[in-house]
Every structure is written in structure tokens, then in C-alpha cells.
Design a protein around this motif. Sequence first.
Motif, PDB file in Angstrom:
ATOM      1  N   ASP A   1      72.987 107.723 -15.907  1.00 40.96           N
ATOM      2  CA  ASP A   1      72.612 106.266 -16.447  1.00 40.96           C
ATOM      3  C   ASP A   1      73.621 105.537 -17.070  1.00 40.96           C
ATOM      4  O   ASP A   1      74.482 106.069 -17.759  1.00 40.96           O
ATOM      5  CB  ASP A   1      71.421 106.541 -17.367  1.00 40.96           C
TER       6      ASP A   1
ATOM      7  N   GLY B   1      72.464 104.971 -26.243  1.00 41.61           N
ATOM      8  CA  GLY B   1      73.044 104.044 -25.256  1.00 41.61           C
ATOM      9  C   GLY B   1      72.611 102.670 -25.593  1.00 41.61           C
ATOM     10  O   GLY B   1      73.642 101.610 -25.389  1.00 41.61           O
ATOM     11  N   ARG B   2      71.494 102.286 -26.104  1.00 44.38           N
ATOM     12  CA  ARG B   2      71.055 101.071 -26.598  1.00 44.38           C
ATOM     13  C   ARG B   2      71.664 100.449 -27.349  1.00 44.38           C
ATOM     14  O   ARG B   2      72.289  99.413 -27.755  1.00 44.38           O
ATOM     15  CB  ARG B   2      69.583 101.103 -26.649  1.00 44.38           C
TER      16      ARG B   2
ATOM     17  N   ALA C   1      75.429  99.792 -26.468  1.00 39.98           N
ATOM     18  CA  ALA C   1      75.513  98.560 -25.701  1.00 39.98           C
ATOM     19  C   ALA C   1      75.267  97.281 -26.625  1.00 39.98           C
ATOM     20  O   ALA C   1      75.988  96.231 -26.202  1.00 39.98           O
ATOM     21  CB  ALA C   1      74.531  98.437 -24.695  1.00 39.98           C
TER      22      ALA C   1
ATOM     23  N   TYR D   1      62.416 100.129 -22.731  1.00 40.63           N
ATOM     24  CA  TYR D   1      63.797  99.543 -22.701  1.00 40.63           C
ATOM     25  C   TYR D   1      64.408 100.280 -21.578  1.00 40.63           C
ATOM     26  O   TYR D   1      65.288  99.707 -20.678  1.00 40.63           O
ATOM     27  CB  TYR D   1      64.612  99.802 -23.848  1.00 40.63           C
ATOM     28  N   TYR D   2      64.370 101.732 -21.418  1.00 39.93           N
ATOM     29  CA  TYR D   2      65.142 102.590 -20.491  1.00 39.93           C
ATOM     30  C   TYR D   2      64.524 102.224 -19.112  1.00 39.93           C
ATOM     31  O   TYR D   2      65.538 102.038 -18.052  1.00 39.93           O
ATOM     32  CB  TYR D   2      64.767 104.109 -20.772  1.00 39.93           C
TER      33      TYR D   2
ATOM     34  N   TYR E   1      74.417 101.978 -19.738  1.00 36.19           N
ATOM     35  CA  TYR E   1      73.999 101.425 -20.422  1.00 36.19           C
ATOM     36  C   TYR E   1      75.081 100.012 -20.777  1.00 36.19           C
ATOM     37  O   TYR E   1      75.956 100.414 -21.213  1.00 36.19           O
ATOM     38  CB  TYR E   1      73.527 101.762 -21.769  1.00 36.19           C
TER      39      TYR E   1
ATOM     40  N   GLN F   1      69.598  95.872 -18.460  1.00 41.86           N
ATOM     41  CA  GLN F   1      70.947  96.343 -18.950  1.00 41.86           C
ATOM     42  C   GLN F   1      71.199  97.890 -18.502  1.00 41.86           C
ATOM     43  O   GLN F   1      72.222  98.578 -18.823  1.00 41.86           O
ATOM     44  CB  GLN F   1      71.181  96.044 -20.493  1.00 41.86           C
ATOM     45  N   VAL F   2      70.040  98.438 -18.011  1.00 42.95           N
ATOM     46  CA  VAL F   2      70.431  99.881 -17.685  1.00 42.95           C
ATOM     47  C   VAL F   2      70.289 100.096 -16.224  1.00 42.95           C
ATOM     48  O   VAL F   2      69.294  99.361 -15.641  1.00 42.95           O
ATOM     49  CB  VAL F   2      69.144 100.598 -18.373  1.00 42.95           C
TER      50      VAL F   2
ATOM     51  N   ALA G   1      69.120 107.615 -24.264  1.00 46.26           N
ATOM     52  CA  ALA G   1      68.795 106.237 -24.188  1.00 46.26           C
ATOM     53  C   ALA G   1      68.869 105.641 -25.597  1.00 46.26           C
ATOM     54  O   ALA G   1      69.390 104.280 -25.433  1.00 46.26           O
ATOM     55  CB  ALA G   1      67.284 105.997 -23.881  1.00 46.26           C
TER      56      ALA G   1
END
Length: 342
Positions: free
Chosen positions: A129, A163-164, A167, A107-108, A131, A113-114, A160
Motif C-alpha cells: 500500500d 502512513g497517514r 503522509a 481513510y484507508y 500513502y 491519497q492511498v 495505515a
Amino acid sequence: MAEAAGDRRPAAVEDANIEKPLLRWSPSSNMRRRASGDLSLGLSCPSRRPSFRRDVGHAAAETYRITRLALTLLQYLGVGYRWMTKFLALACYAILLMPGFLQVGYYYFFSTQVRRSIVYGEQPRNRLDLYLPKDSNEPKPVVAFVTGGAWIIGYKAWGALLGRRLAERDIIVACIDYRNFPQGTISDMITDASEGISFICNNIASYGGDPHRVYLMGQSAGAHIAACTLLEQAIKEAAGESITWSVSQIKAYVGLSGGKDFVDALQTVGAKAKLVLYEGKTHTDLFIQDPLRGGRDQLLEDLVAVIHASDASALAKDAVAPRAGQLVFEWQLKMARQISPF
């Protein structure tokens, strides 16, 4: 962590609503131009994505950095029996949770979206970073997050998973990188965090964020750095020094698994602060194991309740939001918890 009144849930999270303050290596000019160009490209054409080759190269560079940080930690811990045992426990801990880490890593590196490694200052670690939520119809609240890492191995990618998850709840997360020891002192780390917060306050609108709804959060060593950054900024403002962001721009501060006596100090001077204890949780449960477990995430729900407290529409969406899926089997999580060196 300060939440709406009525929270009855007892590791340790602090949060303070912030009121108006009372209280060597240097990149070449060519590299600066390239960094600046990348930033302006991100602002004007956020939909453009780098090539697959560039992504793979970036992933390799990030892996190298993480490995180097781990070796640096070993160097400062020493190679005695006690620390070797800790290192083996850490290795086993990481292996058990690797299925989840790999999914978060994918994902990262590959999610649209990152936005990775946005330059916010002149120092080599001055990157952050972002997100971003999928829905960009209106300005979103923002969490400026300072990751932990014992002041030695802190790194922006550690945020991460948080953040996920945030978000997915329509909240922008900005994970601030900073110099670690011995590359920098605590004062350098605070300076970096302050510059990162300044960038967020002054530029987040270009990424769909609401500069009037910025929340500051730190985990472990990051909670200490973030708290010190707020205090130093308040001192500067009280002394009438020139500033690029104000404490009054921060809606609230959340310190996860940080120093709990910071709460007492704030209450002593009349600030609104609250300590929330999560019974039976370890130093990493709330930040790593619980999000990997999926389902109901108590810390996530508490954070979202604070951030969306004045947004009835967002609270209604939160009430029916689907639970996150499980990224690691329960037996792996239980074993990792037993051998965790933290």
C-alpha cells in the motif's frame, strides 16, 4: 532509532545509517495480466478512482482476511485458559479503540491519497500500500515499512495510521505485505520484504517519490524481518551475487519495538547505530495509542527529524505543522493500555 545528534529522549527503537556494504497456490495467467494492468493504470492515471461498489467489495475482502488472520492466530496459540484470557483482553482492547480504528479504516479504504494492493511480486501476499502526500510538486522521501504481527498475523493495513501521519508531513509510506507462518517461513518473509524494497527503489519515482531518499522501517516482528533483509542483502552484495537493489540505497533503518541487541552488533562492526528508549512506553504505545491520542507524537517528531534532517524547507514546515486531532477519548486509551495483551 538513529536521529540527528543531540537527541536525549530515552519502547525501544533502533536505527542505523546504512553505508555502502562492507561486510500452494499460484495466480493464473489471467489474474497476473489483470494485476499488471491495474499497476500500469495506477502509473499512468493516478487520479482515477475505482467505483463505490468496488471499494465496498474490497473492504469486505479485507475484513474477511483480517478475521481469518485472527482465527489463524488463535489456532496456533491454542485454546487453553491462558490464551483464552489473552484473546478476551485483545477483544476488549480492540473494542475500546474501535472509534479510532473505524476512522483510520475509512481513510484507508476511501482516501484518494492511498493506493492499495499494488503488486510487487509473484506470491499471493506480494502486495503493498502507498500513502501519498497531497503536495506532489517535488519528489518526496520514502519510508518502506514492514508491519509486525508475531510472524503470524502481519498485514500491510496495520501501517495505515503511521502512513497517514507521515503522509501529512510530505513523506511517502509504502507498507509491504508478506507471507506469514504457516504460509511461509522466516526466509520467505525476508524474500518477500526484499522484493518489496526492490519494487520501491525501482518504481517509487512514478508515484512522486525520491529513489535516493528511501528509509527502511519495521515494527515488532517487522523490525526483525527488515533487519534480516538488510543483512542478507549485504551478504549477497559482498559475495558478488546479482541484485535488484542495494543496501547503499537505504538512507537509514529504523527498528521500532524490535530486538535491541541488533544495535550492539552493528556498533561492534563499526556501523553508525543508536538506541533510543522511550521511558514508560509499552510495546504498542508508540505505534497505536499515542497516534490515536493526537497532539504531540514523540515518535513521529523523531522520525520526521531524521528524514528531513537535510531539508531546511521541510524542517521549517514541520516546526509549524498542526498537531493531529484526537481519535479516541483519553479514558478509552488508558483502559486499553491497562488490559492490552501485548
